[in-house]
Design a protein around this motif. Structure first.
Motif, PDB file in Angstrom:
ATOM      1  N   UNK A  54       1.202  -1.063   0.495  1.00  0.00           N
ATOM      2  CA  UNK A  54      -0.046   0.048   0.678  1.00  0.00           C
ATOM      3  C   UNK A  54       0.669   1.407   0.086  1.00  0.00           C
ATOM      4  N   UNK A  55       1.657   1.601   0.742  1.00  0.00           N
ATOM      5  CA  UNK A  55       2.537   2.325   1.256  1.00  0.00           C
ATOM      6  C   UNK A  55       3.115   2.928  -0.326  1.00  0.00           C
ATOM      7  N   UNK A  56       4.349   1.486  -1.170  1.00  0.00           N
ATOM      8  CA  UNK A  56       5.165   1.654  -1.860  1.00  0.00           C
ATOM      9  C   UNK A  56       4.237   2.492  -3.512  1.00  0.00           C
ATOM     10  N   UNK A  57       2.809   1.138  -3.663  1.00  0.00           N
ATOM     11  CA  UNK A  57       2.349   1.886  -4.726  1.00  0.00           C
ATOM     12  C   UNK A  57       1.612   3.307  -4.422  1.00  0.00           C
ATOM     13  N   UNK A  58       1.236   3.575  -3.651  1.00  0.00           N
ATOM     14  CA  UNK A  58       1.053   5.094  -3.084  1.00  0.00           C
ATOM     15  C   UNK A  58       2.232   6.031  -3.638  1.00  0.00           C
ATOM     16  N   UNK A  59       2.980   5.679  -2.922  1.00  0.00           N
ATOM     17  CA  UNK A  59       4.267   6.555  -3.505  1.00  0.00           C
ATOM     18  C   UNK A  59       4.430   6.746  -5.012  1.00  0.00           C
ATOM     19  N   UNK A  60       4.929   5.588  -5.454  1.00  0.00           N
ATOM     20  CA  UNK A  60       4.985   5.007  -7.012  1.00  0.00           C
ATOM     21  C   UNK A  60       3.832   5.837  -7.626  1.00  0.00           C
ATOM     22  N   UNK A  61       2.568   6.340  -7.293  1.00  0.00           N
ATOM     23  CA  UNK A  61       1.945   6.909  -7.664  1.00  0.00           C
ATOM     24  C   UNK A  61       1.449   8.482  -7.645  1.00  0.00           C
ATOM     25  N   UNK A  62       2.251   8.585  -7.080  1.00  0.00           N
ATOM     26  CA  UNK A  62       2.004  10.047  -6.339  1.00  0.00           C
ATOM     27  C   UNK A  62       3.222  10.760  -7.371  1.00  0.00           C
ATOM     28  N   UNK A  63       4.858  10.108  -7.477  1.00  0.00           N
ATOM     29  CA  UNK A  63       6.260  10.683  -7.583  1.00  0.00           C
ATOM     30  C   UNK A  63       5.876  10.440  -9.396  1.00  0.00           C
ATOM     31  N   UNK A  64       4.630   9.585  -9.801  1.00  0.00           N
ATOM     32  CA  UNK A  64       4.954   9.286 -11.364  1.00  0.00           C
ATOM     33  C   UNK A  64       3.710   9.651 -12.137  1.00  0.00           C
ATOM     34  N   UNK A 102      -5.029   4.181 -12.046  1.00  0.00           N
ATOM     35  CA  UNK A 102      -5.810   4.259 -12.786  1.00  0.00           C
ATOM     36  C   UNK A 102      -7.209   5.429 -12.306  1.00  0.00           C
ATOM     37  N   UNK A 103      -7.225   4.927 -10.969  1.00  0.00           N
ATOM     38  CA  UNK A 103      -7.421   5.676 -10.076  1.00  0.00           C
ATOM     39  C   UNK A 103      -7.471   7.119  -9.627  1.00  0.00           C
ATOM     40  N   UNK A 104      -6.130   7.700 -10.012  1.00  0.00           N
ATOM     41  CA  UNK A 104      -5.948   9.170  -9.831  1.00  0.00           C
ATOM     42  C   UNK A 104      -5.061   9.199 -11.074  1.00  0.00           C
ATOM     43  N   UNK A 105      -4.998   9.064 -12.072  1.00  0.00           N
ATOM     44  CA  UNK A 105      -5.549   8.966 -13.470  1.00  0.00           C
ATOM     45  C   UNK A 105      -4.017   9.263 -14.201  1.00  0.00           C
ATOM     46  N   UNK A 106      -2.969   7.806 -13.487  1.00  0.00           N
ATOM     47  CA  UNK A 106      -1.521   8.001 -14.506  1.00  0.00           C
ATOM     48  C   UNK A 106      -2.060   6.869 -15.500  1.00  0.00           C
ATOM     49  N   UNK A 107      -0.536   7.110 -16.803  1.00  0.00           N
ATOM     50  CA  UNK A 107      -0.670   6.561 -17.335  1.00  0.00           C
ATOM     51  C   UNK A 107      -0.021   4.892 -16.785  1.00  0.00           C
ATOM     52  N   UNK A 108      -0.723   3.583 -17.211  1.00  0.00           N
ATOM     53  CA  UNK A 108       0.027   2.417 -16.348  1.00  0.00           C
ATOM     54  C   UNK A 108       0.174   1.960 -18.055  1.00  0.00           C
ATOM     55  N   UNK A 109       1.328   1.181 -17.946  1.00  0.00           N
ATOM     56  CA  UNK A 109       1.393   0.287 -19.001  1.00  0.00           C
ATOM     57  C   UNK A 109       2.467  -1.339 -18.789  1.00  0.00           C
ATOM     58  N   UNK A 110       1.837  -1.657 -18.871  1.00  0.00           N
ATOM     59  CA  UNK A 110       2.265  -3.335 -18.694  1.00  0.00           C
ATOM     60  C   UNK A 110       3.506  -3.928 -19.707  1.00  0.00           C
ATOM     61  N   UNK A 111       4.656  -3.910 -19.846  1.00  0.00           N
ATOM     62  CA  UNK A 111       5.653  -4.253 -21.219  1.00  0.00           C
ATOM     63  C   UNK A 111       5.689  -5.775 -20.969  1.00  0.00           C
TER      64      UNK A 111
END
Ligand SMILES: [Zn+2]
Length: 174
Positions: A54-64, A102-111
């Motif tokens: 939870x902490x890590x994914x929140x941090x990543x989503x916030x920063x990117x 998805x919730x915060x409107x970030x682009x998410x791509x699986x390579x």
């Protein structure tokens, strides 16, 4: 702290609790207590894992603005580390991260997992980098073109580029 460290510590506790359980006589009060102790350790491990993810994914989503995630061969990785817990953790991590993006409107791509992020030389485009399970231990390598790479930095660069081109070309993410 990395959840692997936490989990190793918790696993020792779990082993102790399980040993106690296996020694307790069937139907005894001790056995009931030992069973409860094992369940408690399991619950604690799950809590720690959930908190970390939870902490890590929140941090990543916030920063990117955009997240490019390598769709790793999770099962193979877990096997390489000899830990089945990684299997679940990595999968849960990816799903949580995708949902938050998805919730915060970030682009998410699986390579795609077959994209050779590690083998690809980000300088010349050659495929000289470390391969397979044996290659997991190699931290730096030098390509035939003479460029020396930090394994993770090179892979990260390749992933970012590939992620961007997936977005630019409107390729569907898998
Ligand atoms: Zn090269």
């Amino acid at each position: 702290m990395c959840p692997c460290r936490l989990e190793r510590r918790a696993e020792r506790k779990l082993k102790r609790a399980q040993r106690k359980l296996s020694r307790a006589r069937k139907g005894s009060n001790n056995r009931r207590k030992a069973k409860l102790a094992v369940a408690k350790v399991h619950a604690r491990i799950a809590d720690q894992r959930r908190d970390f993810i939870d902490q890590e994914t929140t941090r990543i989503t916030r920063e990117s603005q955009a997240v490019y995630l390598e769709d790793l061969a999770v099962k193979g990785m877990a096997k390489a580390f000899g830990k089945s817990v990684h299997d679940q953790s990595l999968g849960m991590f990816a799903r949580t991260l995708e949902a938050k993006c998805a919730r915060y409107g970030r682009t998410f791509v699986k390579v795609d997992r077959f994209f050779p992020s590690t083998q690809l030389c980000s300088h010349c485009g050659g495929l000289e980098g470390p391969k397979g399970m044996a290659g997991l231990r190699i931290r730096t390598w030098t390509c035939a073109c003479g460029t020396t790479h930090d394994r993770d930095e090179n892979a990260e660069y390749n992933l970012r580029l590939e992620g961007r081109s997936i977005v630019a070309e409107g390729r569907p993410d898998t």
